[in-house]
Design a protein around this motif. Structure first.
Motif, PDB file in Angstrom:
ATOM      1  N   ARG A  83     -12.512  20.825  -2.699  1.00  0.00           N
ATOM      2  CA  ARG A  83     -11.479  20.756  -1.659  1.00  0.00           C
ATOM      3  C   ARG A  83     -10.984  19.336  -1.459  1.00  0.00           C
ATOM      4  N   TYR A  84     -11.848  18.357  -1.720  1.00  0.00           N
ATOM      5  CA  TYR A  84     -11.526  16.954  -1.446  1.00  0.00           C
ATOM      6  C   TYR A  84     -11.850  16.094  -2.659  1.00  0.00           C
ATOM      7  N   PRO A  85     -11.052  16.214  -3.727  1.00  0.00           N
ATOM      8  CA  PRO A  85     -11.383  15.486  -4.956  1.00  0.00           C
ATOM      9  C   PRO A  85     -11.332  13.967  -4.829  1.00  0.00           C
ATOM     10  N   ILE A  86     -10.638  13.443  -3.831  1.00  0.00           N
ATOM     11  CA  ILE A  86     -10.629  11.985  -3.607  1.00  0.00           C
ATOM     12  C   ILE A  86     -11.345  11.634  -2.307  1.00  0.00           C
ATOM     13  N   GLY A  87     -12.037  12.613  -1.725  1.00  0.00           N
ATOM     14  CA  GLY A  87     -12.724  12.413  -0.452  1.00  0.00           C
ATOM     15  C   GLY A  87     -11.839  12.812   0.717  1.00  0.00           C
ATOM     16  N   LYS A  88     -12.460  12.976   1.875  1.00  0.00           N
ATOM     17  CA  LYS A  88     -11.718  13.318   3.086  1.00  0.00           C
ATOM     18  C   LYS A  88     -10.960  12.094   3.581  1.00  0.00           C
ATOM     19  N   PHE A  89      -9.884  12.361   4.308  1.00  0.00           N
ATOM     20  CA  PHE A  89      -9.088  11.281   4.894  1.00  0.00           C
ATOM     21  C   PHE A  89      -9.892  10.575   5.971  1.00  0.00           C
ATOM     22  N   HIS A  90      -9.844   9.258   5.956  1.00  0.00           N
ATOM     23  CA  HIS A  90     -10.369   8.471   7.071  1.00  0.00           C
ATOM     24  C   HIS A  90      -9.427   7.295   7.302  1.00  0.00           C
ATOM     25  N   PHE A  91      -9.420   6.822   8.518  1.00  0.00           N
ATOM     26  CA  PHE A  91      -8.458   5.798   8.908  1.00  0.00           C
ATOM     27  C   PHE A  91      -9.136   4.758   9.774  1.00  0.00           C
ATOM     28  N   ASP A  92      -8.907   3.502   9.422  1.00  0.00           N
ATOM     29  CA  ASP A  92      -9.443   2.388  10.203  1.00  0.00           C
ATOM     30  C   ASP A  92      -8.284   1.513  10.652  1.00  0.00           C
ATOM     31  N   LEU A  93      -8.209   1.274  11.952  1.00  0.00           N
ATOM     32  CA  LEU A  93      -7.203   0.374  12.508  1.00  0.00           C
ATOM     33  C   LEU A  93      -7.733  -1.041  12.504  1.00  0.00           C
ATOM     34  N   PRO A  94      -6.897  -2.009  12.539  1.00  0.00           N
ATOM     35  CA  PRO A  94      -5.471  -1.938  12.254  1.00  0.00           C
ATOM     36  C   PRO A  94      -5.236  -2.063  10.746  1.00  0.00           C
ATOM     37  N   LEU A  95      -4.073  -1.656  10.321  1.00  0.00           N
ATOM     38  CA  LEU A  95      -3.691  -1.826   8.916  1.00  0.00           C
ATOM     39  C   LEU A  95      -3.065  -3.201   8.735  1.00  0.00           C
ATOM     40  N   GLY A  96      -3.475  -3.884   7.697  1.00  0.00           N
ATOM     41  CA  GLY A  96      -2.836  -5.146   7.349  1.00  0.00           C
ATOM     42  C   GLY A  96      -1.584  -4.879   6.527  1.00  0.00           C
ATOM     43  N   ASP A  97      -0.811  -5.920   6.312  1.00  0.00           N
ATOM     44  CA  ASP A  97       0.421  -5.786   5.532  1.00  0.00           C
ATOM     45  C   ASP A  97       0.144  -5.283   4.118  1.00  0.00           C
ATOM     46  N   GLU A  98      -0.942  -5.755   3.502  1.00  0.00           N
ATOM     47  CA  GLU A  98      -1.269  -5.312   2.140  1.00  0.00           C
ATOM     48  C   GLU A  98      -1.576  -3.823   2.099  1.00  0.00           C
ATOM     49  N   GLU A  99      -2.321  -3.351   3.094  1.00  0.00           N
ATOM     50  CA  GLU A  99      -2.633  -1.915   3.143  1.00  0.00           C
ATOM     51  C   GLU A  99      -1.369  -1.089   3.357  1.00  0.00           C
ATOM     52  N   LYS A 100      -0.510  -1.532   4.257  1.00  0.00           N
ATOM     53  CA  LYS A 100       0.748  -0.805   4.482  1.00  0.00           C
ATOM     54  C   LYS A 100       1.570  -0.749   3.208  1.00  0.00           C
ATOM     55  N   THR A 101       1.643  -1.866   2.504  1.00  0.00           N
ATOM     56  CA  THR A 101       2.401  -1.903   1.252  1.00  0.00           C
ATOM     57  C   THR A 101       1.791  -0.942   0.238  1.00  0.00           C
ATOM     58  N   LYS A 102       0.476  -0.926   0.121  1.00  0.00           N
ATOM     59  CA  LYS A 102      -0.193  -0.024  -0.817  1.00  0.00           C
ATOM     60  C   LYS A 102       0.098   1.427  -0.449  1.00  0.00           C
ATOM     61  N   TYR A 103      -0.040   1.774   0.820  1.00  0.00           N
ATOM     62  CA  TYR A 103       0.196   3.157   1.254  1.00  0.00           C
ATOM     63  C   TYR A 103       1.657   3.559   1.032  1.00  0.00           C
ATOM     64  N   LEU A 104       2.567   2.647   1.336  1.00  0.00           N
ATOM     65  CA  LEU A 104       3.989   2.933   1.113  1.00  0.00           C
ATOM     66  C   LEU A 104       4.262   3.159  -0.376  1.00  0.00           C
ATOM     67  N   GLU A 105       3.665   2.365  -1.235  1.00  0.00           N
ATOM     68  CA  GLU A 105       3.845   2.535  -2.678  1.00  0.00           C
ATOM     69  C   GLU A 105       3.218   3.841  -3.167  1.00  0.00           C
ATOM     70  N   ASP A 106       2.093   4.235  -2.570  1.00  0.00           N
ATOM     71  CA  ASP A 106       1.504   5.541  -2.904  1.00  0.00           C
ATOM     72  C   ASP A 106       2.509   6.655  -2.608  1.00  0.00           C
ATOM     73  N   ILE A 107       3.145   6.568  -1.444  1.00  0.00           N
ATOM     74  CA  ILE A 107       4.134   7.578  -1.066  1.00  0.00           C
ATOM     75  C   ILE A 107       5.324   7.532  -2.022  1.00  0.00           C
ATOM     76  N   ALA A 108       5.760   6.338  -2.381  1.00  0.00           N
ATOM     77  CA  ALA A 108       6.893   6.205  -3.307  1.00  0.00           C
ATOM     78  C   ALA A 108       6.585   6.832  -4.665  1.00  0.00           C
ATOM     79  N   ARG A 109       5.337   6.747  -5.099  1.00  0.00           N
ATOM     80  CA  ARG A 109       4.957   7.257  -6.421  1.00  0.00           C
ATOM     81  C   ARG A 109       4.557   8.726  -6.432  1.00  0.00           C
ATOM     82  N   THR A 110       4.391   9.333  -5.281  1.00  0.00           N
ATOM     83  CA  THR A 110       3.928  10.724  -5.240  1.00  0.00           C
ATOM     84  C   THR A 110       4.785  11.670  -6.072  1.00  0.00           C
TER      85      THR A 110
END
Length: 177
Positions: free
Chosen positions: A5-32
């Protein structure tokens, strides 16, 4: 053994996100969209109708689910950016996956929808100012969800469903040649 059910693991979230993390997540969405296309490339109709795990959705259902879910996420971003903590309406994704359009719509239609949707969504995400990421919507079951958390969630969501398909391919020896 890995939880299918969770081939990459369950979602977890740690605040706050730094600029690098936001950029990585945004690029993940762009590549989906490209990653989803690559994951299903060369699959036969029978393979598309194979569940990714016992009692799980078929590959076809997963392909149609991703734009359904991401369209809801895009709308939630827009609502949070234009209203003060709007309450959003959740949807029954398991029921949506069983609707007739999921079985009858060519997967290319959903892939094209995902391409166009992500083009708009990524343009919106790249336009956000630091304070915008703190804006939020209210989910009836999850409570207050910041756009920052929703960014991380949908970075994970796209990778999660692509991994459902790629791990099924690996387990079944469905190479891409």
């Amino acid at each position: 053994m890995t939880d299918l059910r969770y081939p990459i693991g369950k979602f977890h979230f740690d605040l706050p996100l730094g600029d690098e993390e936001k950029t990585k997540y945004l690029e993940d969405i762009a590549r989906t969209p490209a990653h989803l296309r690559a994951a299903i490339e060369g699959l036969s109709p029978q393979q598309l109708d194979t569940p990714y795990r016992p009692e799980g959705w078929t590959v076809r259902q997963v392909v149609h689910h991703v734009p359904d879910s991401h369209l809801n996420a895009y709308l939630r971003f827009k609502l949070a950016l234009t209203e003060e903590e709007p309450t959003i309406k959740p949807y029954a994704e398991d029921r949506w996956a069983r609707l007739a359009d999921t079985a009858s719509t060519p997967i290319e239609t959903s892939l094209t929808l995902l391409d166009s949707l992500h083009d708009r969504w990524v343009r919106l995400l790249r336009s956000l100012e630091p304070d915008d990421w703190k804006r939020a919507f209210r989910h009836p079951e999850l409570g207050l969800v910041t756009l920052e958390k929703n960014l991380a969630l949908y970075s994970w969501h796209g990778r999660h469903h692509v991994a459902h398909i790629t791990s099924l391919r690996e387990r079944n020896g469905w190479d891409r040649s």
